[in-house]
Design a protein around this motif. Sequence first.
Motif, PDB file in Angstrom:
ATOM      1  N   LEU A 198     -30.852  50.717  51.789  1.00 60.43           N
ATOM      2  CA  LEU A 198     -30.796  50.045  53.088  1.00 60.43           C
ATOM      3  C   LEU A 198     -29.389  49.520  53.296  1.00 60.43           C
ATOM      4  CD1 LEU A 198     -31.927  48.785  55.675  1.00 60.43           C
ATOM      5  CD2 LEU A 198     -32.822  46.905  54.271  1.00 60.43           C
ATOM      6  N   VAL A 199     -28.736  49.991  54.347  1.00 57.18           N
ATOM      7  CA  VAL A 199     -27.396  49.541  54.712  1.00 57.18           C
ATOM      8  C   VAL A 199     -27.536  48.489  55.800  1.00 57.18           C
ATOM      9  CG1 VAL A 199     -25.166  50.217  55.686  1.00 57.18           C
ATOM     10  CG2 VAL A 199     -26.384  51.792  54.150  1.00 57.18           C
ATOM     11  N   VAL A 200     -27.040  47.278  55.525  1.00 60.92           N
ATOM     12  CA  VAL A 200     -27.126  46.176  56.483  1.00 60.92           C
ATOM     13  C   VAL A 200     -25.703  45.763  56.850  1.00 60.92           C
ATOM     14  CG1 VAL A 200     -28.070  43.899  56.973  1.00 60.92           C
ATOM     15  CG2 VAL A 200     -29.227  45.404  55.325  1.00 60.92           C
ATOM     16  N   ASP A 201     -25.291  46.117  58.065  1.00 59.34           N
ATOM     17  CA  ASP A 201     -23.933  45.822  58.537  1.00 59.34           C
ATOM     18  C   ASP A 201     -23.983  45.760  60.057  1.00 59.34           C
ATOM     19  OD1 ASP A 201     -21.113  45.946  59.204  1.00 59.34           O
ATOM     20  OD2 ASP A 201     -20.763  46.802  57.218  1.00 59.34           O
ATOM     21  N   ASP A 202     -23.314  44.779  60.643  1.00 54.78           N
ATOM     22  CA  ASP A 202     -23.334  44.658  62.103  1.00 54.78           C
ATOM     23  C   ASP A 202     -22.379  45.628  62.783  1.00 54.78           C
ATOM     24  OD1 ASP A 202     -21.196  43.166  61.070  1.00 54.78           O
ATOM     25  OD2 ASP A 202     -21.167  41.810  62.785  1.00 54.78           O
ATOM     26  N   ASP A 203     -21.533  46.292  62.033  1.00 53.70           N
ATOM     27  CA  ASP A 203     -20.592  47.264  62.579  1.00 53.70           C
ATOM     28  C   ASP A 203     -21.232  48.654  62.535  1.00 53.70           C
ATOM     29  OD1 ASP A 203     -18.523  49.353  62.577  1.00 53.70           O
ATOM     30  OD2 ASP A 203     -17.103  47.675  62.544  1.00 53.70           O
ATOM     31  N   GLN A 204     -21.512  49.196  63.714  1.00 53.91           N
ATOM     32  CA  GLN A 204     -22.188  50.492  63.787  1.00 53.91           C
ATOM     33  C   GLN A 204     -21.395  51.596  63.112  1.00 53.91           C
ATOM     34  OE1 GLN A 204     -23.642  51.689  67.631  1.00 53.91           O
ATOM     35  NE2 GLN A 204     -24.230  53.706  66.899  1.00 53.91           N
ATOM     36  N   CYS A 205     -20.079  51.572  63.218  1.00 46.48           N
ATOM     37  CA  CYS A 205     -19.260  52.607  62.569  1.00 46.48           C
ATOM     38  C   CYS A 205     -19.448  52.578  61.055  1.00 46.48           C
ATOM     39  CB  CYS A 205     -17.787  52.433  62.926  1.00 46.48           C
ATOM     40  SG  CYS A 205     -17.418  52.820  64.641  1.00 46.48           S
ATOM     41  N   HIS A 206     -19.472  51.370  60.472  1.00 45.74           N
ATOM     42  CA  HIS A 206     -19.688  51.255  59.023  1.00 45.74           C
ATOM     43  C   HIS A 206     -21.080  51.748  58.649  1.00 45.74           C
ATOM     44  CE1 HIS A 206     -16.457  47.919  58.767  1.00 45.74           C
ATOM     45  NE2 HIS A 206     -15.939  49.092  58.502  1.00 45.74           N
ATOM     46  N   ARG A 207     -22.093  51.339  59.429  1.00 46.21           N
ATOM     47  CA  ARG A 207     -23.460  51.788  59.144  1.00 46.21           C
ATOM     48  C   ARG A 207     -23.548  53.309  59.178  1.00 46.21           C
ATOM     49  NH1 ARG A 207     -24.936  47.891  62.985  1.00 46.21           N
ATOM     50  NH2 ARG A 207     -25.556  49.531  64.428  1.00 46.21           N
ATOM     51  N   ASP A 208     -23.002  53.899  60.235  1.00 47.82           N
ATOM     52  CA  ASP A 208     -23.076  55.352  60.389  1.00 47.82           C
ATOM     53  C   ASP A 208     -22.346  56.076  59.264  1.00 47.82           C
ATOM     54  OD1 ASP A 208     -24.519  54.896  62.699  1.00 47.82           O
ATOM     55  OD2 ASP A 208     -22.860  55.383  64.063  1.00 47.82           O
ATOM     56  N   LEU A 209     -21.166  55.589  58.906  1.00 47.60           N
ATOM     57  CA  LEU A 209     -20.387  56.212  57.830  1.00 47.60           C
ATOM     58  C   LEU A 209     -21.156  56.152  56.515  1.00 47.60           C
ATOM     59  CD1 LEU A 209     -17.746  57.388  56.623  1.00 47.60           C
ATOM     60  CD2 LEU A 209     -17.008  55.023  56.294  1.00 47.60           C
ATOM     61  N   LEU A 210     -21.678  54.975  56.180  1.00 46.78           N
ATOM     62  CA  LEU A 210     -22.401  54.827  54.915  1.00 46.78           C
ATOM     63  C   LEU A 210     -23.695  55.635  54.917  1.00 46.78           C
ATOM     64  CD1 LEU A 210     -21.749  51.050  54.246  1.00 46.78           C
ATOM     65  CD2 LEU A 210     -20.720  53.013  53.077  1.00 46.78           C
ATOM     66  N   GLN A 211     -24.386  55.655  56.048  1.00 49.92           N
ATOM     67  CA  GLN A 211     -25.619  56.440  56.135  1.00 49.92           C
ATOM     68  C   GLN A 211     -25.327  57.925  55.922  1.00 49.92           C
ATOM     69  OE1 GLN A 211     -27.660  56.571  59.951  1.00 49.92           O
ATOM     70  NE2 GLN A 211     -29.617  56.765  58.912  1.00 49.92           N
ATOM     71  N   THR A 212     -24.302  58.434  56.585  1.00 49.36           N
ATOM     72  CA  THR A 212     -23.935  59.843  56.450  1.00 49.36           C
ATOM     73  C   THR A 212     -23.538  60.173  55.018  1.00 49.36           C
ATOM     74  OG1 THR A 212     -23.228  59.940  58.754  1.00 49.36           O
ATOM     75  CG2 THR A 212     -22.347  61.625  57.272  1.00 49.36           C
ATOM     76  N   TYR A 213     -22.693  59.334  54.438  1.00 51.27           N
ATOM     77  CA  TYR A 213     -22.179  59.592  53.083  1.00 51.27           C
ATOM     78  C   TYR A 213     -23.304  59.530  52.047  1.00 51.27           C
ATOM     79  CZ  TYR A 213     -18.653  59.798  49.412  1.00 51.27           C
ATOM     80  OH  TYR A 213     -17.884  60.184  48.339  1.00 51.27           O
ATOM     81  N   LEU A 214     -24.126  58.490  52.119  1.00 50.66           N
ATOM     82  CA  LEU A 214     -25.212  58.338  51.141  1.00 50.66           C
ATOM     83  C   LEU A 214     -26.287  59.408  51.321  1.00 50.66           C
ATOM     84  CD1 LEU A 214     -25.409  54.458  51.167  1.00 50.66           C
ATOM     85  CD2 LEU A 214     -24.827  55.884  49.179  1.00 50.66           C
ATOM     86  N   SER A 215     -26.569  59.797  52.549  1.00 50.84           N
ATOM     87  CA  SER A 215     -27.535  60.864  52.797  1.00 50.84           C
ATOM     88  C   SER A 215     -27.040  62.178  52.192  1.00 50.84           C
ATOM     89  CB  SER A 215     -27.780  61.042  54.295  1.00 50.84           C
ATOM     90  OG  SER A 215     -28.419  59.907  54.825  1.00 50.84           O
ATOM     91  N   ALA A 216     -25.747  62.443  52.322  1.00 50.68           N
ATOM     92  CA  ALA A 216     -25.165  63.651  51.745  1.00 50.68           C
ATOM     93  C   ALA A 216     -25.241  63.643  50.223  1.00 50.68           C
ATOM     94  CB  ALA A 216     -23.710  63.811  52.202  1.00 50.68           C
ATOM     95  N   GLU A 217     -25.324  62.450  49.633  1.00 50.76           N
ATOM     96  CA  GLU A 217     -25.456  62.317  48.180  1.00 50.76           C
ATOM     97  C   GLU A 217     -26.915  62.428  47.730  1.00 50.76           C
ATOM     98  OE1 GLU A 217     -23.092  61.839  45.682  1.00 50.76           O
ATOM     99  OE2 GLU A 217     -21.611  62.327  47.229  1.00 50.76           O
ATOM    100  N   GLY A 218     -27.831  62.576  48.679  1.00 49.26           N
ATOM    101  CA  GLY A 218     -29.228  62.787  48.341  1.00 49.26           C
ATOM    102  C   GLY A 218     -30.120  61.568  48.433  1.00 49.26           C
ATOM    103  N   TYR A 219     -29.620  60.465  48.957  1.00 48.38           N
ATOM    104  CA  TYR A 219     -30.421  59.242  49.060  1.00 48.38           C
ATOM    105  C   TYR A 219     -31.134  59.168  50.403  1.00 48.38           C
ATOM    106  CZ  TYR A 219     -27.796  57.762  44.984  1.00 48.38           C
ATOM    107  OH  TYR A 219     -27.248  57.706  43.735  1.00 48.38           O
ATOM    108  N   ARG A 220     -32.295  58.508  50.415  1.00 52.15           N
ATOM    109  CA  ARG A 220     -32.972  58.161  51.667  1.00 52.15           C
ATOM    110  C   ARG A 220     -32.304  56.892  52.158  1.00 52.15           C
ATOM    111  NH1 ARG A 220     -38.126  56.378  51.397  1.00 52.15           N
ATOM    112  NH2 ARG A 220     -37.867  55.753  49.245  1.00 52.15           N
ATOM    113  N   VAL A 221     -31.852  56.876  53.394  1.00 55.99           N
ATOM    114  CA  VAL A 221     -31.071  55.752  53.903  1.00 55.99           C
ATOM    115  C   VAL A 221     -31.702  55.195  55.170  1.00 55.99           C
ATOM    116  CG1 VAL A 221     -28.785  54.962  54.651  1.00 55.99           C
ATOM    117  CG2 VAL A 221     -28.969  56.811  52.960  1.00 55.99           C
ATOM    118  N   SER A 222     -31.874  53.876  55.182  1.00 55.84           N
ATOM    119  CA  SER A 222     -32.263  53.150  56.387  1.00 55.84           C
ATOM    120  C   SER A 222     -31.092  52.251  56.758  1.00 55.84           C
ATOM    121  CB  SER A 222     -33.500  52.280  56.121  1.00 55.84           C
ATOM    122  OG  SER A 222     -34.605  53.071  55.770  1.00 55.84           O
TER     123      SER A 222
END
Length: 123
Positions: A9-33
């Motif tokens: 679970l990525v908790v950040d008020d900056d949408q760019c940070h959330r999107d970047l971390l979600q994309t990167y972690l998803s590419a690493e095989g994690y389920r990301v919320s």
Amino acid sequence: MIVESAHILVVDDDQCHRDLLQTYLSAEGYRVSIASDGHELREIMAANPADIILLDVMLPDEDGFSLARFLHAEYDCGIIMITAKSEVTDRIVGLEVGADVYLPKPFELREMVAHVRSLARRM
């Protein structure tokens, strides 16, 4: 054994940070919320608890330190504080309230994933 299917679970008020971390972690095989504040974090954790939380300190409704305290008391999850607050006092407080890792922004994405993998192995 690395648990690649861990729920992050990525908790950040900056949408760019959330999107970047979600994309990167998803590419690493994690389920990301993702969540933008403490309210969304609480909703997600109540419905589908995450294994590891990437938690910003400066959020609009509740600071990450109080959320880390809450998470540490209520859930068995890893907590990685991700924040622009890099003073020694802030890092110590973050670790004392329950964070496993305190990672000041900007950080290297590969280092963040290494911390996630380390926590996933222990969960």
